[in-house]
Design an enzyme around this catalytic site. Structure first.
Site, PDB file in Angstrom:
ATOM      1  N   CYS A  99       0.645  -1.208  -0.025  1.00 46.61           N
ATOM      2  CA  CYS A  99       0.031  -0.125  -0.097  1.00 46.61           C
ATOM      3  C   CYS A  99       1.054   1.191   0.030  1.00 46.61           C
ATOM      4  CB  CYS A  99      -0.688  -0.001   1.156  1.00 46.61           C
ATOM      5  SG  CYS A  99      -1.727   1.628   1.568  1.00 46.61           S
ATOM      6  N   CYS A 125       0.387   3.174   3.636  1.00 40.63           N
ATOM      7  CA  CYS A 125       0.777   2.619   4.932  1.00 40.63           C
ATOM      8  C   CYS A 125       2.108   3.187   5.380  1.00 40.63           C
ATOM      9  CB  CYS A 125       0.737   1.033   4.916  1.00 40.63           C
ATOM     10  SG  CYS A 125      -0.618   0.311   5.168  1.00 40.63           S
ATOM     11  N   HIS A 179      -4.254   0.124   8.076  1.00 43.81           N
ATOM     12  CA  HIS A 179      -4.797  -0.028   6.826  1.00 43.81           C
ATOM     13  C   HIS A 179      -6.418  -0.170   6.681  1.00 43.81           C
ATOM     14  CE1 HIS A 179      -3.999  -1.024   2.484  1.00 43.81           C
ATOM     15  NE2 HIS A 179      -4.887  -1.883   2.429  1.00 43.81           N
ATOM     16  N   ASN A 236     -13.458  10.031  -1.712  1.00 42.68           N
ATOM     17  CA  ASN A 236     -14.188   8.972  -2.513  1.00 42.68           C
ATOM     18  C   ASN A 236     -13.871   7.594  -1.825  1.00 42.68           C
ATOM     19  OD1 ASN A 236     -14.885  10.704  -4.625  1.00 42.68           O
ATOM     20  ND2 ASN A 236     -12.730  10.667  -5.452  1.00 42.68           N
ATOM     21  N   SER A 277      -8.810   4.437  -5.587  1.00 44.65           N
ATOM     22  CA  SER A 277      -7.877   3.623  -5.956  1.00 44.65           C
ATOM     23  C   SER A 277      -7.027   2.756  -4.743  1.00 44.65           C
ATOM     24  CB  SER A 277      -6.922   3.903  -7.028  1.00 44.65           C
ATOM     25  OG  SER A 277      -6.396   5.263  -6.552  1.00 44.65           O
ATOM     26  N   HIS A 301      -7.076   1.967   1.808  1.00 45.47           N
ATOM     27  CA  HIS A 301      -6.687   2.736   3.107  1.00 45.47           C
ATOM     28  C   HIS A 301      -7.271   3.750   3.637  1.00 45.47           C
ATOM     29  CE1 HIS A 301      -2.823   3.102   6.058  1.00 45.47           C
ATOM     30  NE2 HIS A 301      -3.767   3.992   6.120  1.00 45.47           N
ATOM     31  N   HIS A 335      -8.703   7.246   3.530  1.00 44.79           N
ATOM     32  CA  HIS A 335      -8.117   8.482   3.315  1.00 44.79           C
ATOM     33  C   HIS A 335      -9.044   9.484   2.849  1.00 44.79           C
ATOM     34  CE1 HIS A 335      -7.581   6.911  -0.627  1.00 44.79           C
ATOM     35  NE2 HIS A 335      -7.385   7.950  -0.880  1.00 44.79           N
ATOM     36  N   GLN A 366      -9.136  13.550   0.440  1.00 42.36           N
ATOM     37  CA  GLN A 366      -8.534  14.677  -0.296  1.00 42.36           C
ATOM     38  C   GLN A 366      -8.937  16.093   0.111  1.00 42.36           C
ATOM     39  OE1 GLN A 366      -7.438  13.652  -4.262  1.00 42.36           O
ATOM     40  NE2 GLN A 366      -8.609  11.862  -4.319  1.00 42.36           N
ATOM     41  N   GLU A 392     -30.647  11.182 -16.633  1.00 45.28           N
ATOM     42  CA  GLU A 392     -30.083  12.226 -15.305  1.00 45.28           C
ATOM     43  C   GLU A 392     -29.061  13.214 -16.029  1.00 45.28           C
ATOM     44  OE1 GLU A 392     -30.610   8.768 -15.288  1.00 45.28           O
ATOM     45  OE2 GLU A 392     -31.837   8.432 -13.727  1.00 45.28           O
TER      46      GLU A 392
HETATM   47  O1  LIG Z   1      -7.353  11.481  -7.038  1.00 45.85           O
HETATM   48  P1  LIG Z   1      -7.672  10.147  -7.412  1.00 45.85           P
HETATM   49  O2  LIG Z   1      -8.324   9.214  -5.915  1.00 45.85           O
HETATM   50  O3  LIG Z   1      -6.486   9.160  -8.030  1.00 45.85           O
HETATM   51  O4  LIG Z   1      -9.042  10.066  -8.250  1.00 45.85           O
HETATM   52  C1  LIG Z   1     -10.432  10.045  -8.001  1.00 45.85           C
HETATM   53  O5  LIG Z   1     -10.916  11.227  -7.265  1.00 45.85           O
HETATM   54  C2  LIG Z   1     -10.811  12.332  -8.433  1.00 45.85           C
HETATM   55  C3  LIG Z   1     -11.337  13.453  -7.884  1.00 45.85           C
HETATM   56  O6  LIG Z   1     -12.753  13.159  -7.187  1.00 45.85           O
HETATM   57  C4  LIG Z   1     -11.253  11.997  -9.696  1.00 45.85           C
HETATM   58  O7  LIG Z   1     -11.107  13.052 -10.378  1.00 45.85           O
HETATM   59  C5  LIG Z   1     -10.670  10.763 -10.217  1.00 45.85           C
HETATM   60  O8  LIG Z   1     -11.603  10.572 -11.429  1.00 45.85           O
HETATM   61  C6  LIG Z   1     -11.236   9.718  -9.296  1.00 45.85           C
HETATM   62  O9  LIG Z   1     -10.737   8.311  -9.972  1.00 45.85           O
HETATM   63  O1  LIG Z   2     -34.622   2.628 -17.658  1.00 47.50           O
HETATM   64  P1  LIG Z   2     -33.462   1.613 -17.535  1.00 47.50           P
HETATM   65  O2  LIG Z   2     -32.572   1.190 -18.808  1.00 47.50           O
HETATM   66  O3  LIG Z   2     -34.149   0.330 -16.674  1.00 47.50           O
HETATM   67  O4  LIG Z   2     -32.511   2.472 -16.221  1.00 47.50           O
HETATM   68  C1  LIG Z   2     -31.426   3.166 -16.670  1.00 47.50           C
HETATM   69  O5  LIG Z   2     -31.724   4.258 -17.180  1.00 47.50           O
HETATM   70  C2  LIG Z   2     -32.423   5.171 -16.464  1.00 47.50           C
HETATM   71  C3  LIG Z   2     -32.611   6.449 -17.131  1.00 47.50           C
HETATM   72  O6  LIG Z   2     -31.364   7.051 -17.463  1.00 47.50           O
HETATM   73  C4  LIG Z   2     -31.764   5.412 -15.319  1.00 47.50           C
HETATM   74  O7  LIG Z   2     -32.487   6.191 -14.271  1.00 47.50           O
HETATM   75  C5  LIG Z   2     -31.268   3.938 -14.388  1.00 47.50           C
HETATM   76  O8  LIG Z   2     -30.740   4.302 -13.325  1.00 47.50           O
HETATM   77  C6  LIG Z   2     -30.716   3.160 -15.448  1.00 47.50           C
HETATM   78  O9  LIG Z   2     -30.463   1.777 -14.715  1.00 47.50           O
END
Ligand SMILES: O=P(O)(O)O[C@H]1O[C@H](CO)[C@@H](O)[C@H](O)[C@H]1O
Ligand SMILES: O=P(O)(O)O[C@H]1O[C@H](CO)[C@@H](O)[C@H](O)[C@H]1O
Lengths: 368, 368
Positions: free
Chosen positions: A52, A55, A123, A164, A172, A175, A177, A179, A338
């Site tokens: 990791c 760690c 961890h 995240n 990724s 552990h 954490h 940001q 959405e």
């Molecule tokens: O910075 P990380 O943890 O490597 O990356 C993660 O967080 C970021 C900030 O939300 C995003 O832009 C990346 O797509 C996601 O994989």
């Molecule tokens: O309607 P579906 O294909 O079953 O569902 C998919 O599309 C919808 C509309 O973008 C979303 O709300 C659902 O979360 C997604 O799984």
């Protein structure tokens, strides 16, 4: 206004913080799911992983540096930061040929920094399994990193603390954490919320939107999940993610930095409570993205301006955006409609709050 | 304004359609990826699947109905619709105790319908592998379903055509199909774009934002991917998703319904070209959500109002939001910072356009 909330009716709700809408179709939960299943997100069982990057004592990723033998939280600059302070200031735009071009092709250089904060040397520890005192130490680390960035870099205007959690949320490394990304401008989401808070004050005799909202939800109770002396945990009326919640300061506090030690412990308690409920809901290490919204930093320098208004209007709160819908492996996809139409959810905010109230907020399922 | 575009500099760009910003950190593509890998999204190899709810003659899901033995496109009402016309009109709100409550807890009943359109009887056919004539038949089906809904239901204000392609985009059935959701209000995303188009007209001597943008991109060329006599395919200056594109009508056409047969074939050609490039980029059936934005429907009834302004300002375009970043299995996660701060991308729009221009837009990799 609140009349559709208990029923199964298809309706639309308004988010006064971001001026957007969400379509709510409660009966859609009955639909069979034949789509993608996620891997369940169980937290690692080991307290130390020699591979990791986070760690203690281990080698970091990409750079020839080893982590210190840290014993509490550990803060460092992201090895692949999305922002730096080294970026040369952009040459004055020389190629603007028309007002149309300057409206349609707008850009500016961005300066800032990206920090990583490990919650503990262990961890396997997530916030849900830490105690109030340990989470309060993490909050202290957030306050310190924000203060240091703001002092060292007077051009920084906003410091965004976020986490995240879980591979399904792009994390990724399991552990524990989070940001912190700091920028020399206020990013889109907090700016849109701060504008709404300022506008509400102007149209409602100087009242605060989130103070009013906190009072309203305390009266209604149907969307409350947990509360202590200083904070409410609730499913916002306008929630988009199935089990989205907000931690809301009951009094008008503008940012983490304004909390005293007792309040930091109460915020820690609220964080522990909701993350424990999340883990207990589907008996899994519940994935989410979370983040803190508060006042911009370094605004005093520009007294009387927009930023000073933002500081006065800011009301500390935390958003949790968890993707799971039905189980540890079936998430809600916010995709086609959405992205192109508007947000759509499959259970009401009140149904989600009821389910979160029904699970234990103190004892984590792994300890039972 | 356009001076940062060729370089590696960290910068921020403005989206004039939705009034939002995106942070662009091109060097982030160098970061190693240790996070979640998706399953690759290869389209099914069989032309008929006896278990598929969408194949001709098969049993549907949840309802005791079999599909007809269709030979071209096939349109039906979603068996688990997010919207219906049956919803009782909401009782007049009786519990509004204060202006604060009516501001913070706003909702209204939503009416509408959800349709599914199968592209062809062939279980394995995606748009990328159909020819222009077959795609034009799908466009015809979109026009027909929109016209029929608008005529049968004069209260419908907007008809959103979209497709979720691939399990990673929440699609639960690989049989080529898309959806159409109609509502008795204009949803958030098209409404925000239409407002921007109206505002631009007012501040720019009656010019259209997207006509102006189309002219600008034709001159600059660095973000163009493909063009034919009626349509541009380009990576918008303000793209968020790594390989996001837009199909833009070169002339001011307000909606699909306004296209003649030759133009429908040209739109089909643009769709086939970009989806073929997508599949060829990582040699996989490229997942995406896509959707069409155009004019609201049934606006004539309210002459002189906001909706008539929207109809006059609307400019037909299609958005493609594909999640893949580096390969068939590594996607971009728009999570913590993107949800709480603002959108962030790891390669510039110009780099993405260059890569899409470099792959074949005619011959699909499976036929090579
Ligand atoms: O910075 P990380 O943890 O490597 O990356 C993660 O967080 C970021 C900030 O939300 C995003 O832009 C990346 O797509 C996601 O994989
Ligand atoms: O309607 P579906 O294909 O079953 O569902 C998919 O599309 C919808 C509309 O973008 C979303 O709300 C659902 O979360 C997604 O799984």
């Amino acid at each position: 206004a609140d009349t559709t909330t208990a029923s199964d009716a298809i309706h639309r709700r308004f988010n006064p913080l971001t001026n957007s809408w969400v379509l709510c179709s409660p009966h859609r939960t009955k639909r069979p799911w034949l789509g993608q299943n996620e891997k369940s997100n169980d937290a690692p069982a080991v307290e130390y992983d020699p591979k990791c990057f986070l760690c203690p004592r281990n080698q970091r990723s990409g750079i020839p540096v080893a982590n210190p033998d840290y014993t509490s939280t550990f803060t460092f600059t992201n090895d692949f930061p999305a922002l730096t302070f080294d970026e040369p200031a952009k040459a004055a735009p020389s190629s603007i040929e028309s007002s149309i071009e300057s409206t349609l092709l707008q850009s500016h250089t961005a300066h800032g920094t990206c920090k990583v904060i490990c919650y503990s040397p262990n961890h396997s520890l997530t916030l849900a399994e830490m105690d109030n005192a340990a989470i309060a130490t993490v909050i202290e680390a957030w306050v310190n990193v924000e203060a240091k960035i703001a002092t060292d870099h007077p051009e920084v205007k906003y410091v965004q603390v976020f986490e995240n959690k879980g591979a399904v949320m792009g994390c990724s490394n399991p552990h524990g954490h989070n940001q912190v990304w700091a920028t020399d401008y206020i990013p889109h989401e907090p700016k849109s919320e701060l504008s709404s808070l300022v506008a509400f004050k102007k149209s409602h005799a100087n009242k605060c939107l989130l103070c009013s909202y906190s009072t309203l939800e305390s009266e209604k109770t149907s969307r409350l999940v947990y509360e202590n002396a200083s904070f409410l945990v609730l499913v916002p009326y306008w929630a988009v993610w199935p089990f989205e919640t907000m931690i809301l300061s009951k009094t008008h506090v503008s940012s983490l930095a304004a909390l005293d030690s007792a309040e930091k412990l109460l915020l820690a308690d609220a964080i522990r409570n909701i993350t424990t409920r999340y883990d207990n809901l589907f008996e899994t290490s519940f994935p989410y993205s979370m983040g803190i919204h508060g006042a911009p930093v370094n605004a005093a320098a520009e007294a009387g301006g927009e930023e000073e208004e933002y500081v006065a209007a800011a009301h500390l709160h935390m958003h949790f955006y968890p993707p799971l819908l039905r189980s540890a492996t079936v998430k809600k996809f916010l995709v086609g409609y959405e992205m192109l139409g508007e947000a759509q959810r499959d259970l009401t905010a009140e149904m989600a709050a009821e389910r979160l109230r029904a699970v234990d907020g103190n004892l984590h399922y792994k300890r039972k």
